[in-house]
Motif scaffolding. Sequence first.
Motif, PDB file in Angstrom:
ATOM      1  N   GLU A 151      44.950  37.119  37.108  1.00 47.75           N
ATOM      2  CA  GLU A 151      43.786  36.985  37.977  1.00 47.75           C
ATOM      3  C   GLU A 151      44.204  37.130  39.436  1.00 47.75           C
ATOM      4  O   GLU A 151      43.507  37.747  40.244  1.00 47.75           O
ATOM      5  N   PHE A 159      37.541  29.865  37.650  1.00 49.32           N
ATOM      6  CA  PHE A 159      37.876  31.273  37.751  1.00 49.32           C
ATOM      7  C   PHE A 159      37.235  31.838  39.019  1.00 49.32           C
ATOM      8  O   PHE A 159      36.258  31.314  39.517  1.00 49.32           O
ATOM      9  N   ARG A 191      42.898  36.747  29.436  1.00 49.39           N
ATOM     10  CA  ARG A 191      42.388  35.864  30.486  1.00 49.39           C
ATOM     11  C   ARG A 191      43.491  34.932  31.021  1.00 49.39           C
ATOM     12  O   ARG A 191      43.315  33.718  31.143  1.00 49.39           O
ATOM     13  N   LEU A 246      38.976  37.105  38.301  1.00 53.93           N
ATOM     14  CA  LEU A 246      38.709  37.460  36.907  1.00 53.93           C
ATOM     15  C   LEU A 246      37.675  38.565  36.800  1.00 53.93           C
ATOM     16  O   LEU A 246      37.710  39.366  35.860  1.00 53.93           O
TER      17      LEU A 246
END
Length: 420
Positions: A61, A288, A56, A67
Amino acid sequence: MHVRPWQAVAAVAAIGTIATLAEIPRGDWFTMAALSLCCGVAALSLMGAAALLGGRLKPLESVFGGLDRVYVVHKWLAVAALVLASVHFTFKAELSDWELASILALPPPATRLVRQLSFLALMLIVMLALNRKIPYSRWRLWHKLSGPLFVIVILHWLSIESPIQLTSPAGLWLTTFSVLGVAAAAYKLFLYPFFSSHALYRVTATTPGAAGLHLQLEPVRGEINYVPGQFGFLAVKEEGLREPHPFTIAVGGEGGRVHFIIRNLGDYTAKLVREIRPGMHAEIYAPFGRFQRPGNAAQEAWIAGGVGISPFIAWLTDESQAQFDNATLFYFYTPGREFPEASVLEEMARRRNASFMAVPGGPSDPDFQQRFGELVQRVGADALMVSFCGPPGLLKAIRSLMSEYNVPKSNLRFEYFEFR
């Protein structure tokens, strides 16, 4: 332009294959042994790439477009690794005239055991990733084993006799993905709570509805900064509610306050809706996602299905934006299960000069299709921008409708609705 799942899988597998072929005689390239060896290298590389994405990490991203896309690529990397590993373990990856040596010498029984365990480890990782019937709490606990299981696969590569040397192109390729994958897995398992962007919040109000909960929180330590449409992972600091779950930040407020619209859709959310109370504390890991309004659109169609309404609520309540005269919000819901109620959303849209249409009948509803067609006629197919958030079945129907009206695929912005 972002990297798509098939591009990531193809690139990692292709580079691994080319590096592997450089290690064996050209005359052996089209043998089953070469196929097995190439598949083994590609499988290990794909596993390392999947582990890397599982960390992550923010820069990744941006590479994949959000994400939600990272999770999709992560899944297909694991699936491709299992397929290629199956080929690798079916055929012997050596020929009599190859110069074979192991990088890490182990006793023969241990080498054979590691070989079998590595394939079982890979199968277990992929089964955990794809089996949606496993309760989330158990799935998350077992999925943490992915890192240690990946180490077993690496040990198989190091201990098996092969023509690949550690300093060769293929050896350096495998070393790179092994190190990155293990480092990312260790970071996610041990360091993520300390170095990730997150803040401690306190629940200030819980407003239950027919099918969910409106949750309001205020910051206690730190504060998250986000763009309307982004989401965060909510982890309530109470027994049974600690597993981080992704929810769109529906509303922001003064002093760093945030709101979540949570639908009662599964075992965890049902427990959360039932047990959460004002005064409880929660960690929010955020922000995100890349689900943002298109700029300079002549006409916008916002299409929400169920809990997919959350990012559009965030847009409607964003005071930094001007009025939404060019936006029409379509809200798909199951009668008796809508949350918030359609009348509440209609009032929110009215206050910002956005058009609103409740659609309880599904994408085949003739009134919805007529209204969508009118938007296309008003500005032309090329000028209509469609923003979507909802379940996969509805997304498929919207894509079909766009094709029917010749709205370009590039005019569709959406987030994947499910993460596993």
